[in-house]
Design a protein around this motif. Structure first.
Motif, PDB file in Angstrom:
ATOM      1  N   GLY A  14      15.197 -11.959 -34.715  1.00  0.00           N
ATOM      2  CA  GLY A  14      14.267 -12.510 -33.734  1.00  0.00           C
ATOM      3  C   GLY A  14      13.013 -11.696 -33.544  1.00  0.00           C
ATOM      4  O   GLY A  14      12.313 -11.854 -32.531  1.00  0.00           O
ATOM      5  N   GLY A  15      12.680 -10.812 -34.483  1.00  0.00           N
ATOM      6  CA  GLY A  15      11.409 -10.091 -34.414  1.00  0.00           C
ATOM      7  C   GLY A  15      11.567  -8.596 -34.281  1.00  0.00           C
ATOM      8  O   GLY A  15      12.689  -8.054 -34.295  1.00  0.00           O
ATOM      9  N   VAL A  16      10.424  -7.915 -34.144  1.00  0.00           N
ATOM     10  CA  VAL A  16      10.408  -6.464 -34.013  1.00  0.00           C
ATOM     11  C   VAL A  16       9.461  -6.048 -32.892  1.00  0.00           C
ATOM     12  O   VAL A  16       8.500  -6.740 -32.572  1.00  0.00           O
ATOM     13  CB  VAL A  16       9.948  -5.776 -35.325  1.00  0.00           C
ATOM     14  CG1 VAL A  16      10.964  -5.946 -36.423  1.00  0.00           C
ATOM     15  CG2 VAL A  16       8.582  -6.273 -35.753  1.00  0.00           C
ATOM     16  N   ARG A  17       9.746  -4.894 -32.330  1.00  0.00           N
ATOM     17  CA  ARG A  17       8.848  -4.247 -31.364  1.00  0.00           C
ATOM     18  C   ARG A  17       7.941  -3.299 -32.142  1.00  0.00           C
ATOM     19  O   ARG A  17       8.399  -2.561 -33.006  1.00  0.00           O
ATOM     20  CB  ARG A  17       9.671  -3.463 -30.334  1.00  0.00           C
ATOM     21  CG  ARG A  17       8.839  -2.796 -29.251  1.00  0.00           C
ATOM     22  CD  ARG A  17       9.715  -2.124 -28.219  1.00  0.00           C
ATOM     23  NE  ARG A  17      10.429  -0.970 -28.735  1.00  0.00           N
ATOM     24  CZ  ARG A  17      11.726  -0.955 -29.013  1.00  0.00           C
ATOM     25  NH1 ARG A  17      12.459  -2.049 -28.853  1.00  0.00           N
ATOM     26  NH2 ARG A  17      12.312   0.132 -29.477  1.00  0.00           N
ATOM     27  N   GLY A  39       3.843 -15.228 -30.702  1.00  0.00           N
ATOM     28  CA  GLY A  39       2.992 -14.070 -30.466  1.00  0.00           C
ATOM     29  C   GLY A  39       2.464 -13.406 -31.717  1.00  0.00           C
ATOM     30  O   GLY A  39       1.921 -12.310 -31.653  1.00  0.00           O
ATOM     31  N   GLY A  40       2.618 -14.058 -32.865  1.00  0.00           N
ATOM     32  CA  GLY A  40       2.122 -13.503 -34.112  1.00  0.00           C
ATOM     33  C   GLY A  40       3.226 -12.840 -34.910  1.00  0.00           C
ATOM     34  O   GLY A  40       4.382 -12.720 -34.466  1.00  0.00           O
ATOM     35  N   SER A  41       2.871 -12.381 -36.088  1.00  0.00           N
ATOM     36  CA  SER A  41       3.854 -11.760 -36.968  1.00  0.00           C
ATOM     37  C   SER A  41       3.153 -10.825 -37.938  1.00  0.00           C
ATOM     38  O   SER A  41       1.924 -10.850 -38.076  1.00  0.00           O
ATOM     39  CB  SER A  41       4.628 -12.835 -37.752  1.00  0.00           C
ATOM     40  OG  SER A  41       3.738 -13.600 -38.541  1.00  0.00           O
ATOM     41  N   VAL A  42       3.954  -9.996 -38.605  1.00  0.00           N
ATOM     42  CA  VAL A  42       3.459  -9.117 -39.661  1.00  0.00           C
ATOM     43  C   VAL A  42       4.359  -9.273 -40.881  1.00  0.00           C
ATOM     44  O   VAL A  42       5.502  -9.717 -40.778  1.00  0.00           O
ATOM     45  CB  VAL A  42       3.437  -7.637 -39.220  1.00  0.00           C
ATOM     46  CG1 VAL A  42       2.422  -7.411 -38.116  1.00  0.00           C
ATOM     47  CG2 VAL A  42       4.830  -7.173 -38.779  1.00  0.00           C
ATOM     48  N   SER A  54       8.393 -11.519 -36.751  1.00  0.00           N
ATOM     49  CA  SER A  54       7.712 -11.921 -35.526  1.00  0.00           C
ATOM     50  C   SER A  54       7.572 -10.726 -34.599  1.00  0.00           C
ATOM     51  O   SER A  54       8.412  -9.818 -34.588  1.00  0.00           O
ATOM     52  CB  SER A  54       8.501 -13.032 -34.822  1.00  0.00           C
ATOM     53  OG  SER A  54       8.609 -14.166 -35.646  1.00  0.00           O
ATOM     54  N   LEU A  55       6.502 -10.715 -33.819  1.00  0.00           N
ATOM     55  CA  LEU A  55       6.282  -9.637 -32.862  1.00  0.00           C
ATOM     56  C   LEU A  55       6.996  -9.969 -31.567  1.00  0.00           C
ATOM     57  O   LEU A  55       6.760 -10.999 -30.941  1.00  0.00           O
ATOM     58  CB  LEU A  55       4.777  -9.459 -32.613  1.00  0.00           C
ATOM     59  CG  LEU A  55       3.932  -9.205 -33.865  1.00  0.00           C
ATOM     60  CD1 LEU A  55       2.471  -8.999 -33.488  1.00  0.00           C
ATOM     61  CD2 LEU A  55       4.459  -8.017 -34.648  1.00  0.00           C
ATOM     62  N   LEU A  63       9.135  -1.267 -35.265  1.00  0.00           N
ATOM     63  CA  LEU A  63       8.259  -1.042 -36.394  1.00  0.00           C
ATOM     64  C   LEU A  63       7.192  -0.057 -35.954  1.00  0.00           C
ATOM     65  O   LEU A  63       6.435  -0.329 -35.014  1.00  0.00           O
ATOM     66  CB  LEU A  63       7.611  -2.355 -36.850  1.00  0.00           C
ATOM     67  CG  LEU A  63       6.698  -2.258 -38.065  1.00  0.00           C
ATOM     68  CD1 LEU A  63       7.536  -2.095 -39.329  1.00  0.00           C
ATOM     69  CD2 LEU A  63       5.825  -3.496 -38.180  1.00  0.00           C
ATOM     70  N   ILE A  64       7.135   1.083 -36.607  1.00  0.00           N
ATOM     71  CA  ILE A  64       6.155   2.118 -36.268  1.00  0.00           C
ATOM     72  C   ILE A  64       5.059   2.105 -37.319  1.00  0.00           C
ATOM     73  O   ILE A  64       5.305   2.405 -38.494  1.00  0.00           O
ATOM     74  CB  ILE A  64       6.813   3.506 -36.193  1.00  0.00           C
ATOM     75  CG1 ILE A  64       7.944   3.498 -35.157  1.00  0.00           C
ATOM     76  CG2 ILE A  64       5.777   4.568 -35.835  1.00  0.00           C
ATOM     77  CD1 ILE A  64       8.759   4.777 -35.125  1.00  0.00           C
TER      78      ILE A  64
END
Length: 323
Positions: A14-17, A39-42, A54-55, A63-64
């Protein structure tokens, strides 16, 4: 951890911080399909594979971004070193453009009807591609439905596609098809098409896409294969709508025998399916393994795809690329 397991877990997380350096230049937003309005994605790559994340600042995954695209993906004590990929439009190495950002249909898994997005003018689409043309290898066009499928097809075929030949790049198109769509797109020198049957069964289609005709989409797919070639016609098959594994495998078999490459798309629980459970990593790997065998049996190679989702690989486990 092997890539297919890692990617399956990432697709169901479900995404990453995100932490660290700004990621604006690596962020993509979706205006079509179940990811629209988020909210966008990378796109994170280990150097050989990629996954779209997903963000989500509530995610247990972090994700750093260390700067210049260098990134570390943290899952508990495990750290995966990789890169954030530059975006063309919507995804790496493609201009993937949604022409009409609204839809007159009400599919349960899709938020687009509630977004009331606008329709892009031909000059706007051309300008978008011109801005990234040195960063892309393909153009992909998708669209909602402003009023009717026939009117949308006319707009795409008469106003948009004739403007894109100047770029001399392969073009893929994914729209809701009519009876004439395959032949019209072929006459316009489109390279690949994607018409989505979406569900593993007719019953689930009727429940989730009450305004659409699954049989008509099937006919468009089978009519397209002689025109565009085996392996250059695609269709989403959503996993997680209540179907059994056996029903998914039957759907894979029917598509691949027809020369169509399925895109097994994990359910994103939004719109009318908010709160539904995502498929487990184990299920995604199990079905992807069967998918790979079916493609091999029918001599279909996803590595030969030129456009759209099968080339991107960000949202699905793609045989020949991820396993």
């Amino acid at each position: 951890m092997e890539w297919k397991r890692l990617k399956a877990e990432l697709l169901t997380a479900g995404g990453v911080r995100v932490e660290g350096a700004p990621i604006d230049r690596y962020t993509s937003s979706s205006s079509a399909g179940p990811g629209a309005g988020g909210g966008g994605s990378v796109f994170f790559s280990d150097g050989n594979h990629r996954v779209r994340l997903s963000l989500n600042q509530k995610s247990p995954l972090t994700l750093i971004h260390q700067g210049d695209g260098d990134a570390r993906l943290c899952r508990g004590d495990e750290v995966i070193v990789g890169k954030l990929e530059a975006i063309g439009l919507h995804c790496p190495r493609q201009a993937y453009i949604t022409v009409t950002g609204s839809c007159s249909f009400q599919c349960r898994y899709c938020p687009v009807p509630s977004l009331e997005g606008r329709r892009k003018a031909p000059g706007e689409v051309v300008a978008m591609i011109e801005a990234v043309v040195d960063q892309i290898d393909a153009i992909s066009i998708t669209s909602g439905v402003h009023s009717t499928c026939e009117e949308e097809e006319d707009y795409i075929c008469t106003e948009i596609l004739p403007q894109l030949q100047r770029f001399h790049l392969p073009i893929g198109v994914s729209i809701y098809p009519t009876e004439k769509t395959p032949s019209r797109l072929h006459a316009l020198e489109v390279a690949e098409v994607k018409f989505n049957i979406e569900t593993a069964t007719e019953e689930l289609f009727s429940l989730n896409c009450p305004d659409l005709n699954r049989s008509a989409i099937w006919k468009a797919l089978t009519d397209s294969v002689p025109l565009f070639g085996r392996g250059h016609v695609f269709s989403n098959l959503i996993v997680g709508l209540g179907e059994s594994d056996q029903e998914v495998c039957a759907g894979i078999d029917e598509l691949t025998r027809a020369g169509v490459i399925p895109c097994l798309r994990p359910l994103n629980p939004v719109a009318g399916l908010t709160g539904a459970e995502r498929p487990t990593p184990e299920r995604l790997i199990r079905l992807a393994t069967y998918h790979a065998r079916a493609l091999e049996r029918e001599h279909l190679d996803p590595n030969l795809a030129l456009t759209m989702c099968t080339t991107c690989t960000g949202c699905d486990l793609v045989p020949g690329r991820d396993l």
